[in-house]
Design a protein around this motif. Structure first.
Motif, PDB file in Angstrom:
ATOM      1  N   SER A 188      68.372  15.434  69.680  1.00  0.00           N
ATOM      2  CA  SER A 188      68.530  15.131  68.262  1.00  0.00           C
ATOM      3  C   SER A 188      69.651  14.117  68.079  1.00  0.00           C
ATOM      4  CB  SER A 188      68.839  16.410  67.471  1.00  0.00           C
ATOM      5  OG  SER A 188      70.020  17.023  67.960  1.00  0.00           O
ATOM      6  N   GLY A 189      69.482  13.242  67.085  1.00  0.00           N
ATOM      7  CA  GLY A 189      70.465  12.204  66.824  1.00  0.00           C
ATOM      8  C   GLY A 189      71.053  12.308  65.430  1.00  0.00           C
ATOM      9  N   ASP A 190      72.039  11.478  65.142  1.00  0.00           N
ATOM     10  CA  ASP A 190      72.664  11.492  63.823  1.00  0.00           C
ATOM     11  C   ASP A 190      71.838  10.674  62.839  1.00  0.00           C
ATOM     12  OD1 ASP A 190      73.188   8.844  64.417  1.00  0.00           O
ATOM     13  OD2 ASP A 190      75.360   9.093  64.577  1.00  0.00           O
ATOM     14  N   GLU A 224      64.128  25.460  68.892  1.00  0.00           N
ATOM     15  CA  GLU A 224      62.670  25.513  68.722  1.00  0.00           C
ATOM     16  C   GLU A 224      62.065  24.114  68.736  1.00  0.00           C
ATOM     17  OE1 GLU A 224      59.114  27.882  67.147  1.00  0.00           O
ATOM     18  OE2 GLU A 224      60.784  28.150  68.549  1.00  0.00           O
ATOM     19  N   MET A 225      62.684  23.198  68.015  1.00  0.00           N
ATOM     20  CA  MET A 225      62.136  21.843  67.948  1.00  0.00           C
ATOM     21  C   MET A 225      62.246  21.149  69.297  1.00  0.00           C
ATOM     22  SD  MET A 225      62.516  18.975  65.087  1.00  0.00           S
ATOM     23  CE  MET A 225      61.617  17.417  65.273  1.00  0.00           C
ATOM     24  N   TRP A 226      63.372  21.321  69.972  1.00  0.00           N
ATOM     25  CA  TRP A 226      63.544  20.708  71.288  1.00  0.00           C
ATOM     26  C   TRP A 226      62.489  21.220  72.263  1.00  0.00           C
ATOM     27  CZ3 TRP A 226      64.945  23.467  75.778  1.00  0.00           C
ATOM     28  CH2 TRP A 226      65.152  22.667  76.918  1.00  0.00           C
ATOM     29  N   GLU A 262      53.601  12.054  67.865  1.00  0.00           N
ATOM     30  CA  GLU A 262      52.872  13.317  67.773  1.00  0.00           C
ATOM     31  C   GLU A 262      53.668  14.457  68.394  1.00  0.00           C
ATOM     32  OE1 GLU A 262      49.816  16.012  66.827  1.00  0.00           O
ATOM     33  OE2 GLU A 262      50.288  13.989  66.087  1.00  0.00           O
ATOM     34  N   SER A 263      54.355  14.173  69.484  1.00  0.00           N
ATOM     35  CA  SER A 263      55.184  15.200  70.119  1.00  0.00           C
ATOM     36  C   SER A 263      56.246  15.710  69.151  1.00  0.00           C
ATOM     37  CB  SER A 263      55.849  14.632  71.374  1.00  0.00           C
ATOM     38  OG  SER A 263      54.884  14.224  72.308  1.00  0.00           O
ATOM     39  N   LEU A 264      56.885  14.806  68.455  1.00  0.00           N
ATOM     40  CA  LEU A 264      57.936  15.201  67.512  1.00  0.00           C
ATOM     41  C   LEU A 264      57.351  15.870  66.278  1.00  0.00           C
ATOM     42  CD1 LEU A 264      60.245  12.077  67.797  1.00  0.00           C
ATOM     43  CD2 LEU A 264      60.605  14.349  68.781  1.00  0.00           C
ATOM     44  N   TYR A 265      56.189  15.403  65.839  1.00  0.00           N
ATOM     45  CA  TYR A 265      55.595  16.018  64.652  1.00  0.00           C
ATOM     46  C   TYR A 265      55.146  17.448  64.947  1.00  0.00           C
ATOM     47  CZ  TYR A 265      52.795  16.774  60.511  1.00  0.00           C
ATOM     48  OH  TYR A 265      52.295  17.303  59.356  1.00  0.00           O
ATOM     49  N   GLN A 266      54.563  17.667  66.106  1.00  0.00           N
ATOM     50  CA  GLN A 266      54.172  19.029  66.473  1.00  0.00           C
ATOM     51  C   GLN A 266      55.393  19.940  66.547  1.00  0.00           C
ATOM     52  OE1 GLN A 266      51.166  20.470  66.820  1.00  0.00           O
ATOM     53  NE2 GLN A 266      50.303  18.530  66.087  1.00  0.00           N
ATOM     54  N   ALA A 267      56.488  19.403  67.074  1.00  0.00           N
ATOM     55  CA  ALA A 267      57.719  20.188  67.143  1.00  0.00           C
ATOM     56  C   ALA A 267      58.240  20.513  65.743  1.00  0.00           C
ATOM     57  CB  ALA A 267      58.780  19.422  67.940  1.00  0.00           C
ATOM     58  N   LEU A 292      66.188   8.529  76.229  1.00  0.00           N
ATOM     59  CA  LEU A 292      66.250   9.641  75.291  1.00  0.00           C
ATOM     60  C   LEU A 292      65.246   9.424  74.160  1.00  0.00           C
ATOM     61  CD1 LEU A 292      70.032  10.521  74.771  1.00  0.00           C
ATOM     62  CD2 LEU A 292      68.382  11.524  76.352  1.00  0.00           C
ATOM     63  N   LEU A 293      64.413  10.432  73.919  1.00  0.00           N
ATOM     64  CA  LEU A 293      63.567  10.439  72.729  1.00  0.00           C
ATOM     65  C   LEU A 293      64.432  11.056  71.627  1.00  0.00           C
ATOM     66  CD1 LEU A 293      60.936   9.926  71.283  1.00  0.00           C
ATOM     67  CD2 LEU A 293      60.061  12.102  72.175  1.00  0.00           C
ATOM     68  N   LEU A 294      65.082  10.181  70.887  1.00  0.00           N
ATOM     69  CA  LEU A 294      66.070  10.594  69.891  1.00  0.00           C
ATOM     70  C   LEU A 294      65.384  10.787  68.551  1.00  0.00           C
ATOM     71  CD1 LEU A 294      69.188  10.874  70.272  1.00  0.00           C
ATOM     72  CD2 LEU A 294      69.395   8.624  69.176  1.00  0.00           C
ATOM     73  N   HIS A 295      65.693  11.875  67.866  1.00  0.00           N
ATOM     74  CA  HIS A 295      65.036  12.144  66.581  1.00  0.00           C
ATOM     75  C   HIS A 295      66.037  12.700  65.579  1.00  0.00           C
ATOM     76  CE1 HIS A 295      65.070  16.518  67.383  1.00  0.00           C
ATOM     77  NE2 HIS A 295      64.809  16.177  68.629  1.00  0.00           N
TER      78      HIS A 295
END
Length: 273
Positions: free
Chosen positions: A149-151, A107-109, A83-88, A206-209
């Motif tokens: 953010s990740g690759d 902004e996303m971070w 949810e944290s990543l989706y809101q971002a 790391l919360l990698l996305h």
């Protein structure tokens, strides 16, 4: 005897490195521990000696029940992380070509960090900032989460992801602490009381996305870093907790203005049904 020689040489290397490091006390709320911190000139020496040894296999957790169980030991849930990543992501897609090129990632971070902190308050996670190095920490568990953010390998169990961009000295120190915790846990000196909180107090995850526009999905994982490459990107992990991807194929975004007067202006963002 010949078979034991490489292991003996490895032990000598690690012992030499250990005796050439400094020990810093670190406070974790009411609990305290002391960690070895390599001086900057020692990091390259350690990295080269570490590469000569057999690296432990990465523990990759994918099965939903195992993911839930592991996250629960960390006072986390899959739903909170996703949810944290989706809101971002929802805040990111509001941006236009008129925004600076680097702003979408910032902004996303920022929104991912804020959303994660808000959702984890009831689970005893608190925000801690060391300058612009923003962590969400659980002092009792000595854990910290950073967002990055990740690759394209992010979120794939058989992948070997790296961070998308090079990281600074704070991340490098966190990776060093993680690695020392693996190698020298039994050698760490006894606690030292009344010391100021700092980043070295925690095991950092790391919360990698990664946003995959071709597949129209956001992939993510919560992973524990232990090495950085020569370009300054995190490149090796001991633990990877793979989260289910978030699909945004065909999503339309509706901006809902706040209901009624408020001293704090806020915009609620949600999927349009």
């Amino acid at each position: 005897m010949a078979k034991l020689l490489p292991h003996f040489e490895t032990c000598i290397k690690h012992l030499w490195i250990y005796t050439n490091t400094r020990v810093y006390p670190a406070t974790l709320g009411t609990a305290t521990r002391r960690l070895l911190v390599f001086p900057p000139q020692m990091r390259l020496v350690y990295r080269k000696s570490h590469q000569d040894t057999d690296m432990p296999s990465v523990q990759v957790i994918v099965e939903p029940a195992a993911v839930a169980a592991r996250l629960e030991t960390m006072q986390l849930t899959e739903e909170i992380l996703r949810e944290s990543l989706y809101q971002a992501y929802l805040h990111r897609v509001r941006l236009t070509p008129n925004h600076p090129p680097s702003f979408p990632g910032l902004e996303m971070w920022g929104w991912a960090v804020a959303s994660l902190r808000e959702q984890l308050r009831s689970r005893d996670w608190v925000p801690v900032n060391f300058g612009n190095y923003s962590l969400t920490v659980h002092e009792e568990l000595a854990l910290a989460i950073n967002v990055a953010s990740g690759d394209e390998a992010t979120g794939y169990a058989k992948g070997n992801p790296t961070t998308r961009s090079k990281k600074g000295p704070n991340t490098a120190d966190a990776v060093e602490v993680n690695r020392q915790s693996d190698l020298f846990a039994e050698l760490l000196p006894p606690p030292h009381p009344e010391q100021r909180l700092k980043a070295a107090d925690f095991t950092t995850w790391l919360l990698l996305h990664h946003i995959d526009m071709r597949k129209q999905e956001l992939r993510a994982e919560l992973s524990r870093p232990t090495e950085m490459d020569d370009d300054g990107r995190v490149s090796r992990w001991t633990d990877r907790i793979i989260l289910p991807p978030i699909s945004f194929d065909g999503d339309r975004i509706e901006l809902a203005p706040p209901a009624g007067p408020s001293s704090d202006f806020d915009i609620e963002i949600r999927r349009k049904s």
